[in-house]
Design a protein around this motif. Structure first.
Motif, PDB file in Angstrom:
ATOM      1  N   ASN A   1       4.937  13.021 -10.930  1.00  0.00           N
ATOM      2  CA  ASN A   1       5.512  11.746 -11.361  1.00  0.00           C
ATOM      3  C   ASN A   1       5.396  10.642 -10.317  1.00  0.00           C
ATOM      4  OD1 ASN A   1       6.668  12.777 -13.912  1.00  0.00           O
ATOM      5  ND2 ASN A   1       7.981  13.973 -12.544  1.00  0.00           N
ATOM      6  N   THR A   2       4.779  10.928  -9.175  1.00  0.00           N
ATOM      7  CA  THR A   2       4.694   9.940  -8.103  1.00  0.00           C
ATOM      8  C   THR A   2       3.296   9.913  -7.493  1.00  0.00           C
ATOM      9  OG1 THR A   2       5.403  11.536  -6.426  1.00  0.00           O
ATOM     10  CG2 THR A   2       7.132  10.206  -7.479  1.00  0.00           C
ATOM     11  N   VAL A   3       2.979   8.785  -6.873  1.00  0.00           N
ATOM     12  CA  VAL A   3       1.770   8.665  -6.062  1.00  0.00           C
ATOM     13  C   VAL A   3       2.216   8.172  -4.696  1.00  0.00           C
ATOM     14  CG1 VAL A   3      -0.454   7.542  -5.775  1.00  0.00           C
ATOM     15  CG2 VAL A   3       0.346   8.149  -8.066  1.00  0.00           C
ATOM     16  N   MET A   4       1.932   8.950  -3.643  1.00  0.00           N
ATOM     17  CA  MET A   4       2.408   8.653  -2.299  1.00  0.00           C
ATOM     18  C   MET A   4       1.220   8.372  -1.387  1.00  0.00           C
ATOM     19  SD  MET A   4       5.138   8.549  -0.252  1.00  0.00           S
ATOM     20  CE  MET A   4       6.423   9.637  -0.915  1.00  0.00           C
TER      21      MET A   4
ATOM     22  N   GLU B   1      -3.168  -1.216  11.692  1.00  0.00           N
ATOM     23  CA  GLU B   1      -2.219  -1.517  10.620  1.00  0.00           C
ATOM     24  C   GLU B   1      -2.932  -1.871   9.319  1.00  0.00           C
ATOM     25  OE1 GLU B   1      -1.575  -2.464  13.767  1.00  0.00           O
ATOM     26  OE2 GLU B   1       0.048  -1.009  13.893  1.00  0.00           O
ATOM     27  N   ALA B   2      -2.199  -1.744   8.228  1.00  0.00           N
ATOM     28  CA  ALA B   2      -2.698  -2.152   6.919  1.00  0.00           C
ATOM     29  C   ALA B   2      -1.561  -2.815   6.166  1.00  0.00           C
ATOM     30  CB  ALA B   2      -3.232  -0.953   6.132  1.00  0.00           C
ATOM     31  N   GLN B   3      -1.915  -3.618   5.196  1.00  0.00           N
ATOM     32  CA  GLN B   3      -0.922  -4.297   4.367  1.00  0.00           C
ATOM     33  C   GLN B   3      -1.025  -3.762   2.949  1.00  0.00           C
ATOM     34  OE1 GLN B   3      -0.298  -8.747   4.539  1.00  0.00           O
ATOM     35  NE2 GLN B   3      -1.145  -8.592   2.495  1.00  0.00           N
ATOM     36  N   LEU B   4       0.085  -3.272   2.420  1.00  0.00           N
ATOM     37  CA  LEU B   4       0.129  -2.732   1.067  1.00  0.00           C
ATOM     38  C   LEU B   4       0.834  -3.731   0.164  1.00  0.00           C
ATOM     39  CD1 LEU B   4      -0.263  -0.369  -0.965  1.00  0.00           C
ATOM     40  CD2 LEU B   4       1.982   0.474  -0.225  1.00  0.00           C
ATOM     41  N   SER B   5       0.168  -4.124  -0.912  1.00  0.00           N
ATOM     42  CA  SER B   5       0.755  -5.047  -1.877  1.00  0.00           C
ATOM     43  C   SER B   5       0.694  -4.415  -3.255  1.00  0.00           C
ATOM     44  CB  SER B   5      -0.012  -6.374  -1.904  1.00  0.00           C
ATOM     45  OG  SER B   5      -0.051  -6.960  -0.624  1.00  0.00           O
ATOM     46  N   SER B   6       1.679  -4.746  -4.080  1.00  0.00           N
ATOM     47  CA  SER B   6       1.652  -4.246  -5.449  1.00  0.00           C
ATOM     48  C   SER B   6       2.133  -5.339  -6.378  1.00  0.00           C
ATOM     49  CB  SER B   6       2.538  -3.000  -5.599  1.00  0.00           C
ATOM     50  OG  SER B   6       3.880  -3.309  -5.282  1.00  0.00           O
ATOM     51  N   LEU B   7       1.591  -5.327  -7.598  1.00  0.00           N
ATOM     52  CA  LEU B   7       1.996  -6.291  -8.615  1.00  0.00           C
ATOM     53  C   LEU B   7       2.600  -5.501  -9.759  1.00  0.00           C
ATOM     54  CD1 LEU B   7      -1.207  -8.526  -8.598  1.00  0.00           C
ATOM     55  CD2 LEU B   7       0.946  -8.932  -7.413  1.00  0.00           C
ATOM     56  N   PHE B   8       3.882  -5.710  -9.999  1.00  0.00           N
ATOM     57  CA  PHE B   8       4.526  -4.953 -11.060  1.00  0.00           C
ATOM     58  C   PHE B   8       5.619  -5.802 -11.685  1.00  0.00           C
ATOM     59  CE2 PHE B   8       6.753  -4.255  -7.199  1.00  0.00           C
ATOM     60  CZ  PHE B   8       8.086  -4.071  -7.507  1.00  0.00           C
TER      61      PHE B   8
ATOM     62  N   SER C   1       2.005   6.979  10.651  1.00  0.00           N
ATOM     63  CA  SER C   1       3.078   7.904  10.272  1.00  0.00           C
ATOM     64  C   SER C   1       4.019   7.344   9.216  1.00  0.00           C
ATOM     65  CB  SER C   1       3.896   8.348  11.494  1.00  0.00           C
ATOM     66  OG  SER C   1       3.071   9.000  12.438  1.00  0.00           O
ATOM     67  N   MET C   2       3.726   6.158   8.685  1.00  0.00           N
ATOM     68  CA  MET C   2       4.548   5.626   7.598  1.00  0.00           C
ATOM     69  C   MET C   2       4.026   6.124   6.257  1.00  0.00           C
ATOM     70  SD  MET C   2       5.228   1.655   8.769  1.00  0.00           S
ATOM     71  CE  MET C   2       6.076   1.297   7.217  1.00  0.00           C
ATOM     72  N   SER C   3       4.922   6.209   5.271  1.00  0.00           N
ATOM     73  CA  SER C   3       4.552   6.607   3.914  1.00  0.00           C
ATOM     74  C   SER C   3       5.151   5.608   2.938  1.00  0.00           C
ATOM     75  CB  SER C   3       5.055   8.016   3.597  1.00  0.00           C
ATOM     76  OG  SER C   3       4.459   8.972   4.450  1.00  0.00           O
ATOM     77  N   ALA C   4       4.486   5.448   1.799  1.00  0.00           N
ATOM     78  CA  ALA C   4       4.976   4.511   0.793  1.00  0.00           C
ATOM     79  C   ALA C   4       4.657   5.037  -0.593  1.00  0.00           C
ATOM     80  CB  ALA C   4       4.343   3.133   0.989  1.00  0.00           C
ATOM     81  N   LEU C   5       5.617   4.903  -1.494  1.00  0.00           N
ATOM     82  CA  LEU C   5       5.387   5.227  -2.898  1.00  0.00           C
ATOM     83  C   LEU C   5       4.657   4.057  -3.551  1.00  0.00           C
ATOM     84  CD1 LEU C   5       8.749   6.832  -4.048  1.00  0.00           C
ATOM     85  CD2 LEU C   5       6.503   7.927  -4.103  1.00  0.00           C
ATOM     86  N   LEU C   6       3.613   4.347  -4.303  1.00  0.00           N
ATOM     87  CA  LEU C   6       2.881   3.298  -4.993  1.00  0.00           C
ATOM     88  C   LEU C   6       3.520   3.019  -6.343  1.00  0.00           C
ATOM     89  CD1 LEU C   6      -0.868   4.069  -4.234  1.00  0.00           C
ATOM     90  CD2 LEU C   6       0.842   2.910  -2.853  1.00  0.00           C
ATOM     91  N   ASP C   7       3.406   1.776  -6.778  1.00  0.00           N
ATOM     92  CA  ASP C   7       3.972   1.367  -8.052  1.00  0.00           C
ATOM     93  C   ASP C   7       2.960   1.562  -9.173  1.00  0.00           C
ATOM     94  OD1 ASP C   7       6.557   0.279  -7.115  1.00  0.00           O
ATOM     95  OD2 ASP C   7       5.259  -1.096  -6.011  1.00  0.00           O
ATOM     96  N   ARG C   8       3.456   1.647 -10.367  1.00  0.00           N
ATOM     97  CA  ARG C   8       2.587   1.753 -11.533  1.00  0.00           C
ATOM     98  C   ARG C   8       1.739   0.491 -11.659  1.00  0.00           C
ATOM     99  NH1 ARG C   8       2.954   4.756 -16.161  1.00  0.00           N
ATOM    100  NH2 ARG C   8       5.009   5.503 -15.494  1.00  0.00           N
ATOM    101  N   GLY C   9       0.481   0.674 -11.985  1.00  0.00           N
ATOM    102  CA  GLY C   9      -0.413  -0.463 -12.148  1.00  0.00           C
ATOM    103  C   GLY C   9      -1.253  -0.703 -10.913  1.00  0.00           C
ATOM    104  N   GLU C  10      -1.497  -1.984 -10.620  1.00  0.00           N
ATOM    105  CA  GLU C  10      -2.433  -2.354  -9.554  1.00  0.00           C
ATOM    106  C   GLU C  10      -1.736  -2.398  -8.198  1.00  0.00           C
ATOM    107  OE1 GLU C  10      -5.254  -6.138  -8.242  1.00  0.00           O
ATOM    108  OE2 GLU C  10      -4.200  -6.127 -10.161  1.00  0.00           O
TER     109      GLU C  10
ATOM    110  N   ASP D   1      -5.413   1.817  -8.512  1.00  0.00           N
ATOM    111  CA  ASP D   1      -4.803   1.625  -9.828  1.00  0.00           C
ATOM    112  C   ASP D   1      -4.122   2.927 -10.223  1.00  0.00           C
ATOM    113  OD1 ASP D   1      -4.078   0.979 -12.348  1.00  0.00           O
ATOM    114  OD2 ASP D   1      -6.043   0.289 -13.015  1.00  0.00           O
ATOM    115  N   VAL D   2      -2.823   2.883 -10.312  1.00  0.00           N
ATOM    116  CA  VAL D   2      -2.066   4.078 -10.679  1.00  0.00           C
ATOM    117  C   VAL D   2      -2.029   4.176 -12.192  1.00  0.00           C
ATOM    118  CG1 VAL D   2       0.149   5.265 -10.506  1.00  0.00           C
ATOM    119  CG2 VAL D   2      -0.695   3.912  -8.582  1.00  0.00           C
ATOM    120  N   GLU D   3      -2.825   5.055 -12.737  1.00  0.00           N
ATOM    121  CA  GLU D   3      -2.944   5.405 -14.149  1.00  0.00           C
ATOM    122  C   GLU D   3      -4.410   5.518 -14.542  1.00  0.00           C
ATOM    123  OE1 GLU D   3       0.856   4.378 -16.882  1.00  0.00           O
ATOM    124  OE2 GLU D   3      -0.521   2.710 -16.556  1.00  0.00           O
ATOM    125  N   THR D   4      -5.229   4.549 -14.185  1.00  0.00           N
ATOM    126  CA  THR D   4      -6.613   4.610 -14.642  1.00  0.00           C
ATOM    127  C   THR D   4      -7.548   4.120 -13.562  1.00  0.00           C
ATOM    128  OG1 THR D   4      -8.179   3.788 -16.292  1.00  0.00           O
ATOM    129  CG2 THR D   4      -6.362   2.344 -15.701  1.00  0.00           C
TER     130      THR D   4
END
Length: 266
Positions: free
Chosen positions: A52-55, A63-70, A84-93, A116-119
């Motif tokens: 149920n998750t994408v980590m 460093e990197a920058q993580l962005s999500s649109l939801f 050593s950081m972890s982040a849960l990704l959101d559904r979609g892009e 893309d989380v799903e497809t």
């Protein structure tokens, strides 16, 4: 950019040369990112798909920058990932930005990875292993531009990201004088401007340098962007700030009573 599809129970190792840094196995795929700069880690991250998750586990030295649109009341999120950081990704892009991670000749730009989380189209890449990781673009420690960058980024490095404005030329000069003593003629505002332009070219890369593009509005807005970006790509760090503060304190600290340098010892 090659694409892969991951299903629950599978993971993706990715970086400049992930095959050389980790061993793929059943359900564990390695993907080489194209056009990586030589300073990008061979293995920068691992994407793990659960039921149920994408980590995303960030393993790179840079460093990197993580962005999500939801669709949420808070809107899009943007976070900086460090080792050593972890982040849960959101559904979609989701978009992962490797800061100054792409190299074209002698020019560095950000490397974009879309998740893309799903497809996602199915395409597996098998690219050759890379060489040892090189040092990324930066400033010579102790140089004029390094001290100016430290003073420019001080609010961000000290955790005052809501600081209303970037430091002025005079404030930068005063801080460098306090930390180092020698100021490279930074009392002349043009010298500070020259240093900030040099810092901008390194922090953004020549092709994305805001000073090199036509701009409208106040130059202070560009200076704000340069300060934040220089802190994000770690041209100077919080540890650097702590070091110069400690050295300045020790230099100005009165000698112990009775020592040859103290009035009582003379």
């Amino acid at each position: 950019m090659a694409s892969v599809v991951l299903r629950p129970g599978e993971s993706l190792l990715f970086g400049r040369a992930p095959h050389a840094a980790a061993t793929p196995g059943p359900g564990r795929i390695a993907l080489t990112l194209p056009d990586c700069a030589a300073h990008v880690s061979r293995l920068v991250g691992e994407l793990v798909v659960g039921e149920n998750t994408v980590m995303l586990h960030w393993l790179g030295a840079g460093e990197a920058q993580l962005s999500s649109l939801f669709d949420a009341p808070g809107g899009a999120r943007r976070v900086i990932l460090a080792r050593s950081m972890s982040a849960l990704l959101d559904r979609g892009e989701n978009q992962l930005l490797l800061l100054l991670g792409r190299q074209d000749g002698q020019s560095f730009t950000d490397l974009v990875v879309n998740i893309d989380v799903e497809t996602d189209p199915e395409l597996l890449s098998e690219l050759p292993e890379g060489l040892d990781t090189e040092k990324g673009p930066g400033l010579a420690r102790g140089s004029r531009d390094w001290f100016v960058a430290l003073a420019l980024c001080e609010p961000w490095l000290a955790g005052n990201d809501d600081y209303p404005r970037p430091p002025s030329n005079r404030e930068i000069y005063e801080r460098v004088r306090q930390w180092h003593g020698y100021t490279w003629n930074l009392q002349r505002p043009q010298r500070v401007d020259d240093a900030i332009r040099a810092i901008s070219a390194i922090a953004f890369g020549v092709s994305d340098d805001p000073f090199a593009a036509p701009h409208v509005g106040r130059l202070q807005n560009i200076r704000f962007s340069v300060a934040r970006r220089a802190a994000e790509v770690r041209l100077v760090t919080s540890a650097d700030l702590a070091d110069v503060e400690r050295i300045a304190r020790n230099r100005n600290f009165p000698p112990p009573e009775g020592s040859p340098a103290s009035p009582a010892g003379q």
